[in-house]
Design a protein around this motif. Sequence first.
Motif, PDB file in Angstrom:
ATOM      1  N   ALA A 209       0.830  -1.202   0.000  1.00 50.23           N
ATOM      2  CA  ALA A 209       0.000   0.000   0.000  1.00 50.23           C
ATOM      3  C   ALA A 209       0.866   1.253   0.000  1.00 50.23           C
ATOM      4  O   ALA A 209       0.636   2.185  -0.775  1.00 50.23           O
ATOM      5  CB  ALA A 209      -0.923  -0.004   1.205  1.00 50.23           C
ATOM      6  N   ALA A 210       1.898   1.244   0.851  1.00 51.64           N
ATOM      7  CA  ALA A 210       2.756   2.429   0.956  1.00 51.64           C
ATOM      8  C   ALA A 210       3.479   2.656  -0.367  1.00 51.64           C
ATOM      9  O   ALA A 210       3.549   3.781  -0.875  1.00 51.64           O
ATOM     10  CB  ALA A 210       3.756   2.244   2.092  1.00 51.64           C
ATOM     11  N   GLN A 211       3.981   1.580  -0.936  1.00 54.63           N
ATOM     12  CA  GLN A 211       4.706   1.715  -2.193  1.00 54.63           C
ATOM     13  C   GLN A 211       3.797   2.234  -3.305  1.00 54.63           C
ATOM     14  O   GLN A 211       4.180   3.070  -4.110  1.00 54.63           O
ATOM     15  CB  GLN A 211       5.313   0.356  -2.605  1.00 54.63           C
ATOM     16  N   TRP A 212       2.573   1.770  -3.297  1.00 61.53           N
ATOM     17  CA  TRP A 212       1.619   2.240  -4.312  1.00 61.53           C
ATOM     18  C   TRP A 212       1.392   3.744  -4.155  1.00 61.53           C
ATOM     19  O   TRP A 212       1.425   4.495  -5.133  1.00 61.53           O
ATOM     20  CB  TRP A 212       0.297   1.480  -4.180  1.00 61.53           C
ATOM     21  N   CYS A 213       1.206   4.169  -2.907  1.00 64.27           N
ATOM     22  CA  CYS A 213       0.994   5.595  -2.658  1.00 64.27           C
ATOM     23  C   CYS A 213       2.185   6.411  -3.136  1.00 64.27           C
ATOM     24  O   CYS A 213       2.035   7.440  -3.804  1.00 64.27           O
ATOM     25  CB  CYS A 213       0.787   5.854  -1.168  1.00 64.27           C
ATOM     26  N   LEU A 214       3.385   5.932  -2.798  1.00 61.23           N
ATOM     27  CA  LEU A 214       4.589   6.686  -3.160  1.00 61.23           C
ATOM     28  C   LEU A 214       4.713   6.795  -4.673  1.00 61.23           C
ATOM     29  O   LEU A 214       5.058   7.850  -5.213  1.00 61.23           O
ATOM     30  CB  LEU A 214       5.821   6.005  -2.557  1.00 61.23           C
ATOM     31  N   GLU A 215       4.401   5.695  -5.331  1.00 59.28           N
ATOM     32  CA  GLU A 215       4.439   5.692  -6.795  1.00 59.28           C
ATOM     33  C   GLU A 215       3.492   6.756  -7.354  1.00 59.28           C
ATOM     34  O   GLU A 215       3.857   7.548  -8.218  1.00 59.28           O
ATOM     35  CB  GLU A 215       3.973   4.314  -7.254  1.00 59.28           C
ATOM     36  N   GLN A 216       2.252   6.752  -6.838  1.00 58.50           N
ATOM     37  CA  GLN A 216       1.275   7.741  -7.291  1.00 58.50           C
ATOM     38  C   GLN A 216       1.759   9.151  -7.008  1.00 58.50           C
ATOM     39  O   GLN A 216       1.589  10.060  -7.820  1.00 58.50           O
ATOM     40  CB  GLN A 216      -0.077   7.534  -6.570  1.00 58.50           C
ATOM     41  N   TYR A 217       2.399   9.293  -5.863  1.00 65.45           N
ATOM     42  CA  TYR A 217       2.909  10.595  -5.451  1.00 65.45           C
ATOM     43  C   TYR A 217       3.950  11.089  -6.460  1.00 65.45           C
ATOM     44  O   TYR A 217       3.883  12.216  -6.946  1.00 65.45           O
ATOM     45  CB  TYR A 217       3.508  10.439  -4.051  1.00 65.45           C
ATOM     46  N   PHE A 218       4.862  10.199  -6.814  1.00 66.63           N
ATOM     47  CA  PHE A 218       5.905  10.600  -7.762  1.00 66.63           C
ATOM     48  C   PHE A 218       5.300  10.924  -9.120  1.00 66.63           C
ATOM     49  O   PHE A 218       5.686  11.895  -9.777  1.00 66.63           O
ATOM     50  CB  PHE A 218       6.962   9.497  -7.892  1.00 66.63           C
ATOM     51  N   ILE A 219       4.346  10.114  -9.537  1.00 64.66           N
ATOM     52  CA  ILE A 219       3.693  10.387 -10.828  1.00 64.66           C
ATOM     53  C   ILE A 219       3.066  11.770 -10.808  1.00 64.66           C
ATOM     54  O   ILE A 219       3.202  12.558 -11.742  1.00 64.66           O
ATOM     55  CB  ILE A 219       2.617   9.312 -11.125  1.00 64.66           C
ATOM     56  N   GLU A 220       2.422  12.071  -9.688  1.00 68.11           N
ATOM     57  CA  GLU A 220       1.764  13.363  -9.624  1.00 68.11           C
ATOM     58  C   GLU A 220       2.775  14.513  -9.632  1.00 68.11           C
ATOM     59  O   GLU A 220       2.571  15.519 -10.317  1.00 68.11           O
ATOM     60  CB  GLU A 220       0.882  13.450  -8.375  1.00 68.11           C
ATOM     61  N   LEU A 221       3.861  14.340  -8.882  1.00 66.54           N
ATOM     62  CA  LEU A 221       4.875  15.398  -8.872  1.00 66.54           C
ATOM     63  C   LEU A 221       5.438  15.615 -10.277  1.00 66.54           C
ATOM     64  O   LEU A 221       5.599  16.749 -10.727  1.00 66.54           O
ATOM     65  CB  LEU A 221       6.007  15.041  -7.908  1.00 66.54           C
ATOM     66  N   SER A 222       5.696  14.514 -10.985  1.00 67.22           N
ATOM     67  CA  SER A 222       6.220  14.640 -12.348  1.00 67.22           C
ATOM     68  C   SER A 222       5.288  15.479 -13.196  1.00 67.22           C
ATOM     69  O   SER A 222       5.713  16.286 -14.014  1.00 67.22           O
ATOM     70  CB  SER A 222       6.359  13.269 -13.009  1.00 67.22           C
ATOM     71  N   ALA A 223       4.013  15.269 -12.990  1.00 71.84           N
ATOM     72  CA  ALA A 223       3.034  15.984 -13.809  1.00 71.84           C
ATOM     73  C   ALA A 223       2.916  17.443 -13.391  1.00 71.84           C
ATOM     74  O   ALA A 223       2.747  18.323 -14.228  1.00 71.84           O
ATOM     75  CB  ALA A 223       1.676  15.294 -13.706  1.00 71.84           C
ATOM     76  N   ARG A 224       3.017  17.697 -12.085  1.00 67.08           N
ATOM     77  CA  ARG A 224       2.714  19.053 -11.633  1.00 67.08           C
ATOM     78  C   ARG A 224       3.926  19.989 -11.593  1.00 67.08           C
ATOM     79  O   ARG A 224       3.772  21.203 -11.733  1.00 67.08           O
ATOM     80  CB  ARG A 224       2.052  19.005 -10.245  1.00 67.08           C
ATOM     81  N   PHE A 225       5.109  19.432 -11.372  1.00 68.63           N
ATOM     82  CA  PHE A 225       6.284  20.312 -11.312  1.00 68.63           C
ATOM     83  C   PHE A 225       6.633  20.778 -12.714  1.00 68.63           C
ATOM     84  O   PHE A 225       6.575  19.991 -13.664  1.00 68.63           O
ATOM     85  CB  PHE A 225       7.477  19.571 -10.704  1.00 68.63           C
ATOM     86  N   GLU A 226       7.046  22.024 -12.807  1.00 72.97           N
ATOM     87  CA  GLU A 226       7.384  22.594 -14.114  1.00 72.97           C
ATOM     88  C   GLU A 226       8.387  21.723 -14.863  1.00 72.97           C
ATOM     89  O   GLU A 226       8.258  21.496 -16.059  1.00 72.97           O
ATOM     90  CB  GLU A 226       8.005  23.989 -13.929  1.00 72.97           C
ATOM     91  N   LYS A 227       9.392  21.250 -14.131  1.00 73.40           N
ATOM     92  CA  LYS A 227      10.469  20.510 -14.808  1.00 73.40           C
ATOM     93  C   LYS A 227      10.365  19.017 -14.535  1.00 73.40           C
ATOM     94  O   LYS A 227      11.347  18.294 -14.632  1.00 73.40           O
ATOM     95  CB  LYS A 227      11.821  21.027 -14.317  1.00 73.40           C
ATOM     96  N   GLY A 228       9.193  18.541 -14.168  1.00 69.98           N
ATOM     97  CA  GLY A 228       9.058  17.121 -13.858  1.00 69.98           C
ATOM     98  C   GLY A 228       9.706  16.809 -12.513  1.00 69.98           C
ATOM     99  O   GLY A 228      10.115  17.714 -11.774  1.00 69.98           O
ATOM    100  N   PHE A 229       9.780  15.513 -12.220  1.00 69.06           N
ATOM    101  CA  PHE A 229      10.338  15.126 -10.925  1.00 69.06           C
ATOM    102  C   PHE A 229      11.098  13.816 -11.058  1.00 69.06           C
ATOM    103  O   PHE A 229      10.598  12.845 -11.631  1.00 69.06           O
ATOM    104  CB  PHE A 229       9.203  14.973  -9.904  1.00 69.06           C
ATOM    105  N   ASP A 230      12.300  13.816 -10.512  1.00 70.99           N
ATOM    106  CA  ASP A 230      13.119  12.594 -10.495  1.00 70.99           C
ATOM    107  C   ASP A 230      13.570  12.349  -9.060  1.00 70.99           C
ATOM    108  O   ASP A 230      14.386  13.100  -8.524  1.00 70.99           O
ATOM    109  CB  ASP A 230      14.324  12.768 -11.409  1.00 70.99           C
ATOM    110  N   PRO A 231      13.038  11.300  -8.410  1.00 73.61           N
ATOM    111  CA  PRO A 231      13.351  11.074  -6.998  1.00 73.61           C
ATOM    112  C   PRO A 231      14.852  11.060  -6.734  1.00 73.61           C
ATOM    113  O   PRO A 231      15.297  11.499  -5.669  1.00 73.61           O
ATOM    114  CB  PRO A 231      12.735   9.695  -6.711  1.00 73.61           C
ATOM    115  N   ALA A 232      15.616  10.592  -7.698  1.00 72.05           N
ATOM    116  CA  ALA A 232      17.066  10.473  -7.485  1.00 72.05           C
ATOM    117  C   ALA A 232      17.711  11.845  -7.283  1.00 72.05           C
ATOM    118  O   ALA A 232      18.723  11.983  -6.589  1.00 72.05           O
ATOM    119  CB  ALA A 232      17.708   9.760  -8.679  1.00 72.05           C
ATOM    120  N   GLN A 233      17.140  12.878  -7.930  1.00 73.29           N
ATOM    121  CA  GLN A 233      17.661  14.236  -7.797  1.00 73.29           C
ATOM    122  C   GLN A 233      17.284  14.865  -6.457  1.00 73.29           C
ATOM    123  O   GLN A 233      17.858  15.856  -6.045  1.00 73.29           O
ATOM    124  CB  GLN A 233      17.073  15.138  -8.903  1.00 73.29           C
TER     125      GLN A 233
END
Lengths: 294, 294
Positions: free
Chosen positions: B155-179
Amino acid sequence: MNEHQVRQVRHFNRVVTQHVGALEDSYLQRGRPLGQARLLYEVGSDGTDVRVLRERLNLDSGYLSRLLRSLEAEGLIQTEAQAESDGRVRHVVLTPKGVAERTTYDALSNKLAWSFLESLDLAQRDRLVSAMAEIEHLLRAGAVDIRAEIPDSAAAQWCLEQYFIELSARFEKGFDPAQSNSASIQEMMPPAGFFVVAWLDGTPVGCGGLKAGMEGTGEVKRMWTAPNARGLKIARRVLQRLEMQARESGLTRLRLETNRALTEAQALYRAEGYQEVEPFNSEPYAHHWFEKQL
Amino acid sequence: MNEHQVRQVRHFNRVVTQHVGALEDSYLQRGRPLGQARLLYEVGSDGTDVRVLRERLNLDSGYLSRLLRSLEAEGLIQTEAQAESDGRVRHVVLTPKGVAERTTYDALSNKLAWSFLESLDLAQRDRLVSAMAEIEHLLRAGAVDIRAEIPDSAAAQWCLEQYFIELSARFEKGFDPAQSNSASIQEMMPPAGFFVVAWLDGTPVGCGGLKAGMEGTGEVKRMWTAPNARGLKIARRVLQRLEMQARESGLTRLRLETNRALTEAQALYRAEGYQEVEPFNSEPYAHHWFEKQL
DNA sequence: TGATATCTCTGACTAGAGTCAGAGAATGAA
DNA sequence: TTCATTCTCTGACTCTAGTCAGAGATATCA
């Protein structure tokens, strides 16, 4: 029939029954069939006659008897003929154990209700509770049924009686129907007139009469709403029903007079398009006269 | 536990179940047991696999089979193995007669829903419908459960995945967790940290993590709410839960950073008493840094 | 290929909720 | 006083809803 609204109501019904269904489950936790639990609850702490239970819960007498037997076997109730009264009817009282059990059910109900509120913050709880009150109020309003009735039916007579009592209390100088302009049974009965009674849950909660007069003019009389049913827009609906009937009978104008003490009535008449006019009769209790073209 | 509120909820439950109970009666009018009617409804116009029905209605397979047999005997449904698929599962479809019958039930439901609205005026109908929507919304909010979870649970991993997807979409320059600055599983897991998942109807709808740092300072990370569950104050509750945990772990200050695209998050942090401060780290995706003394 | 699992079905059973007919005692009306 | 009515109770049923144990066919895994 507004589809969006109907869909919302259906969805609401589904969601709420699901939630409320939890109550039944929690009742069953006590290891007792629902019928018995309901009965135990209904007996109440003061005891009840079996016949009253039968009527209130609408149960077959054989079935009820068996339910009582099983509660009795558990030591939760006692049934006995009460001295000094009809020897056929039996009286049911809770034993101490029964009282305790009933209290437990009560606590379960509270717990369930609380579970609705529990994880909401204070503002949300207020909103939930007032939305619930609003829904109850509107369902109550919707359950009111306005029916034509002859003005000497028991219900109509009861309403008129209440109406007179209220006028006596509210008018500065009291009220005596004999002093007032007439609105007899004959005058408010077809074909001369019309009378409606508003019903809520099997009891009359309001009334209104129409008395046809000369030259296409009718008079609205005896508009009343029971105090415990105010705020449900009953008077408005009664009035609209009378106007409908007036139109159907070919009337083109309605008149009415009212006392200055009845402020909410005046507000209603104005809101429904009645214009204040010069006195058109000599009704001793009236201070305002209204008229509306249909 | 506010007694007045509890009483209102109980009363509401009573009144509403009474009203809604009418649906069952109207379904029974069709002379078919409720179980069959429900099943007929659930089959739907496109047909369904038996296994799906069993799961959705939560029925014993033997019982379901018998219900299907009786609907079949009435000529309302047909069951057949579908070619090209698992030969064990059977597919149920409505016959034309079944479709007609289902439509009738649908009409009955509509009629009942309409009966709630029918005798209300337009303004009252609007009020009823919006009160119903409000209640549904709040019941939904109340049904959200916030539970501690290890951050590598499914469940937690699913949430985090969704979270990252959303950040990628909403941040101007996308989102890369590694950065981004780290918030590893280890860091958000006891004893170092803490992670919570919000559940609604058996599915995860939000999350948030706490990462303990130096000198009594913790960091709030990975706050996310599923789009279909916004407006239920889930993020607020997650945050409060994290703060509670932080206090229990002896932390005295919480920090967090956020991106300017996440305006609703900033509003929440300010509302919950977080003060904007100078950047305390070099998180490349952050535009605002907040801090709160516990 | 064989063992195991899955899916649907049948048979046998239970519990709850309720109906119906009538019996026996008490009451009320003529 | 008698006859009908009312109230409660018992006995004998019914229907719905559901459980449990397996059987037979099909699918999957090793």
